[in-house]
Structures are given as structure tokens and as C-alpha cells.
Design an enzyme around this catalytic site. Structure first.
Site, PDB file in Angstrom:
ATOM      1  N   ASP A   9     -10.526   0.776  -2.885  1.00  0.00           N
ATOM      2  CA  ASP A   9     -11.444  -0.376  -2.854  1.00  0.00           C
ATOM      3  C   ASP A   9     -12.624  -0.081  -1.941  1.00  0.00           C
ATOM      4  OD1 ASP A   9      -9.767  -1.966  -4.491  1.00  0.00           O
ATOM      5  OD2 ASP A   9     -10.283  -3.771  -3.337  1.00  0.00           O
ATOM      6  N   ASP A  64      -6.848   6.101   9.095  1.00  0.00           N
ATOM      7  CA  ASP A  64      -7.911   5.350   9.785  1.00  0.00           C
ATOM      8  C   ASP A  64      -9.185   6.186   9.848  1.00  0.00           C
ATOM      9  OD1 ASP A  64      -6.541   7.090  11.485  1.00  0.00           O
ATOM     10  OD2 ASP A  64      -6.526   5.730  13.207  1.00  0.00           O
ATOM     11  N   LYS A 101      -0.564   8.790   7.940  1.00  0.00           N
ATOM     12  CA  LYS A 101      -0.520   8.394   9.353  1.00  0.00           C
ATOM     13  C   LYS A 101       0.644   9.146   9.980  1.00  0.00           C
ATOM     14  CE  LYS A 101      -2.183   5.540  11.776  1.00  0.00           C
ATOM     15  NZ  LYS A 101      -3.237   5.715  12.843  1.00  0.00           N
ATOM     16  N   ASP A 145      -4.471   2.239  -2.279  1.00  0.00           N
ATOM     17  CA  ASP A 145      -4.984   0.936  -2.722  1.00  0.00           C
ATOM     18  C   ASP A 145      -6.182   0.541  -1.869  1.00  0.00           C
ATOM     19  OD1 ASP A 145      -4.976  -1.596  -4.082  1.00  0.00           O
ATOM     20  OD2 ASP A 145      -4.098  -2.456  -2.271  1.00  0.00           O
ATOM     21  N   TYR A 187       5.144  -0.704  -1.649  1.00  0.00           N
ATOM     22  CA  TYR A 187       5.121  -1.542  -2.854  1.00  0.00           C
ATOM     23  C   TYR A 187       6.508  -1.685  -3.475  1.00  0.00           C
ATOM     24  CZ  TYR A 187       0.020  -1.887  -3.453  1.00  0.00           C
ATOM     25  OH  TYR A 187      -1.308  -2.187  -3.321  1.00  0.00           O
TER      26      TYR A 187
HETATM   27  C1  IPM Z   1      -4.867  -2.273  -7.791  1.00  0.00           C
HETATM   28  C2  IPM Z   1      -4.572  -3.726  -7.503  1.00  0.00           C
HETATM   29  C3  IPM Z   1      -3.072  -3.959  -7.551  1.00  0.00           C
HETATM   30  C4  IPM Z   1      -2.418  -3.068  -6.507  1.00  0.00           C
HETATM   31  C5  IPM Z   1      -2.647  -5.429  -7.348  1.00  0.00           C
HETATM   32  C6  IPM Z   1      -3.305  -6.353  -8.356  1.00  0.00           C
HETATM   33  C7  IPM Z   1      -1.160  -5.598  -7.375  1.00  0.00           C
HETATM   34  O1  IPM Z   1      -5.117  -4.109  -6.295  1.00  0.00           O
HETATM   35  O2  IPM Z   1      -4.549  -1.805  -8.902  1.00  0.00           O
HETATM   36  O3  IPM Z   1      -5.423  -1.608  -6.922  1.00  0.00           O
HETATM   37  O4  IPM Z   1      -2.322  -3.445  -5.332  1.00  0.00           O
HETATM   38  O5  IPM Z   1      -1.979  -1.971  -6.889  1.00  0.00           O
HETATM   39 MN    MN Z   2      -6.220  -2.583  -5.281  1.00  0.00          MN
END
Ligand code: IPM
Ligand code: MN
Length: 356
Positions: free
Chosen positions: A249, A221, A189, A245, A140
Site C-alpha cells: 500500500d 521499518d 524484523k 500488505d 493472517y
Molecule cells: C490486500 C487487502 C486484503 C489483505 C484485505 C482486504 C483482507 O488489503 O489484498 O492487500 O489484507 O490481504
Molecule cells: Mn492490503
């Protein structure tokens, strides 16, 4: 308590409004006062000031006790170059506040077991996971570049970590694990990436300070697979920015919906930041269907991790729990026999629940 309020874009403003209703209820019930200062970030900041992170926003945030954020981004700003996109503002404020440790608890409200796409038997044993995502390093923030080559354009995003960056977040993660079930899985990894090998070296060398915590390593993975195969095996997961990240999710679906997961970001300064893990969801923005519970639970985390207000924080959690018990659901967690409510209504019922 001074709270910097960043409503942001997409569903950001509407879910943050609901979180504010809940905070109002908390201040009524517990006789405390929150002072809000609104700040612009992301798309709305671009529209008003031309940049995703105005200096004034950094100023407002650093002068506050905590930052409460909705979400940023949207298709309207997708054409902008990377450094001027709304997301650059989000990354910028994380960096400016030095909030390098992002705590993403993944827990299942038992009422939502059937809302999760995972089979009942996978969730049967229950789970309670704390994903600790490094937030101000890795791909990032590493060098990003494009050059022309004989093979066409070449682009890269460097994943770089210093041993200092690894050590400081690892120490936080070990401490968090200590207060939980004392197990930590470090996800990387290391079979491929040099940066992961450094993570192993650094965490390996400080492990002796936390001998009471059982530490294991797992490739990313495999972790992605294990999360949906047997989530109950995890306690704390510590990982770098990009893996964190993605895995958070994924893990949100264990909890039924991305709309259920809050987060707290802490680090080197006294100001901490609280935001749902979901994005701005432009496709459902303004339709009163977004789930505000992640934003509301982020407020709960703010009370606990931002202000040390444990009982107030528990009151938020309890209110959400009771509202789910009473059968209220937003569309993303809707199940047969339950009562479908919109964003506004969900916010109001949780707030009322705090005052009963
Ligand atoms: C999160 C989001 C952000 C990230 C995006 C919106 C830049 O997906 O907070 O997880 O990737 O960190
Ligand atoms: Mn995210």
C-alpha cells in the site's frame, strides 16, 4: 480459457466490469475466447448465502483456469465476528487455491510522475519494483484467540511460518529476480521476531542455488523509510504476509495511486488469482469515480501469468499507456490540464484503444 469471476463488494463490481470490457476487446483483436463463471465472495456472499466463502465458489474457482477478483468488504459487515467477515472469504479462497506467492509490481507510468505525492527528485531516477508478498501464512493465518485475564481481555494473532513455507516462496522470488535485475531484498524484523530469524536461516541456506542474484536483508521499518527515500534501489522485495500488505500500500503511492496497482497470486495449484491490490473502497462505490486501471492491469497480469499470453498482456499495458498519454485521468490521478473521466468511461477508452 475459463475465468472464475468474483466481482465482490464496494467498487469491486464496477472496476471488474471495466476489466471485462478490456478482455472483450482482447478476445476480438486476438481471436481468443474467455468463458466466465461468476462466483460469490465476501459481503455479497454473506447476504446471499450466509457465509463469506460458499463451497460453490471454491468449486467454481478450482475448476477454472484463473480467478479474476474485484474487491471484498464494507461497513455493512463490520459488525460480524472475524471468521464471518467478508475478508475471511478472501483469505479463505487464497488458502483454498494455495496461492502463496502474491506478485505486486510497482511501476511508474511516466505520465503519472506528478500525480505521486512524492517529490519529483525522489522519482526522477525512476523505479521498477516487484513486491513478492507471502499470502497464505503469518499473522493472517496463525492462531487467533481471546481470553479473559486479570488484566482484562487478552487477544493474539500468531505469526508462524514453517521452513517449507519460506523456502517455496523464496525459490519463486529468486526465479523472478533472475528474470529482472537480479537483486532481491528480503524484508523482515529479524532483530525482534523469531519467525523473521527463520526466514533468514532458510533463505540464507538456499541462496547458494541463486548465486547470480544479489541478496540483501532489510528490516521492515527501514524498508518503509527507504521506499519513499530512494525507491530506485529496489528490484525484488520478498517479505511475509503482513509486512507485504503494508509495504505494498505504501509503495502504491510511488505509482501515483492505490488505484494503479494490480497483483497476481500463484502457488501450488494450476489456478492463479488476479486482483487489484486496493480494497472495496465503500466510500466511493457506485459513484463512477473509482480507478479501474488496477483491475484492468490485473487482467493484463492474468493474460501473462495465467495463460502465458504475452502479446495480449502487452497490448493491455500499451493501451493503458496510450490512454494516459492522451491525458485521460480518473479523480485519484487527476492533474491540471488533463481530462477527468469516470470509471465507465476509463474502461471504455482503454478497451477502444486495444481495438484501434
Ligand atoms: C490486500 C487487502 C486484503 C489483505 C484485505 C482486504 C483482507 O488489503 O489484498 O492487500 O489484507 O490481504
Ligand atoms: Mn492490503
Amino acid at each position: 480459457m475459463k475465468v472464475a469471476l468474483i466481482k465482490g463488494d464496494g467498487v469491486g463490481p464496477e472496476v471488474t466490469e471495466q476489466a471485462l470490457k478490456v478482455l472483450d476487446a482482447i478476445s476480438k483483436r486476438f481471436k481468443c475466447r474467455f468463458e466466465y463463471r461468476e462466483a460469490l465472495l465476501g459481503g455479497s456472499a454473506i447476504d446471499e448465502t450466509g457465509v463469506p466463502l460458499p463451497d460453490e465458489t471454491v468449486d467454481i474457482c478450482t475448476r477454472s483456469d484463473a480467478v479474476l477478483l474485484g474487491a471484498v468488504g464494507g461497513p455493512k459487515w463490520d459488525i460480524l465476528p472475524g471468521n464471518l467477515r467478508p475478508e475471511a472469504g478472501l483469505l479463505g479462497i487464497r488458502k483454498a487455491l494455495k496461492v502463496f506467492a502474491n506478485l505486486r509490481p510497482v511501476m511508474l507510468f511516466p505520465q503519472l510522475k506528478s500525480a505521486s505525492p512524492l517529490k519529483e527528485e525522489v522519482l526522477a531516477g525512476g523505479f521498477d519494483i516487484m513486491i513478492i508478498r507471502e499470502l497464505t501464512g503469518g499473522a493472517y493465518f496463525g492462531e487467533k484467540k481471546r481470553v479473559e485475564t486479570a488484566d482484562g481481555i487478552k487477544a493474539w494473532d500468531v505469526t508462524a511460518y514453517t521452513s517449507h513455507e519460506i523456502e517455496r516462496i523464496a525459490r519463486i522470488a529468486f526465479c523472478v529476480a533472475r528474470k529482472r535485475r537480479k537483486r532481491i531484498t528480503i524484508v523482515d524484523k529479524a532483530n525482534v521476531l523469531e519467525s523473521s530469524r527463520l526466514w533468514r536461516e532458510v533463505t540464507g541456506s538456499i541462496m547458494k542455488d541463486y548465486a547470480d542474484v544479489e541478496t540483501t536483508y532489510m528490516y521492515a521499518d527501514n524498508a518503509a523509510m527507504q521506499l519513499v527515500r530512494n525507491p530506485g534501489q529496489f528490484d525484488v522485495i520478498l517479505t511475509e504476509n503482513l509486512f507485504g500488505d503494508i509495504l505494498s500500500d505504501e509503495a502504491s503511492m510511488l505509482a501515483g495511486s492505490l488505484g494503479m496497482l494490480p497483483s497476481a497470486s500463484l502457488g501450488a495449484s494450476k489456478v492463479r488469482m488476479f486482483e487489484p491490490i486496493h480494497g472495496s473502497a465503500p466510500d466511493i462505490a457506485g459513484k463512477d469515480i473509482a480507478n479501474p486501471l488496477a483491475a484492468i492491469l490485473s487482467c493484463g497480469m492474468m493474460l501473462k501469468y495465467g495463460f502465458g499470453m504475452e502479446k495480449e498482456s502487452n497490448a493491455v499495458l500499451e493501451a493503458v499507456n496510450n490512454v494516459l498519454d492522451r491525458g485521460y485521468r480518473t479523480a485519484d490521478i487527476m492533474q491540471p490540464g488533463m481530462t477527468l473521466v469516470g470509471t465507465e468511461k476509463m474502461g471504455s477508452i482503454v478497451a477502444e484503444e486495444i481495438l484501434v
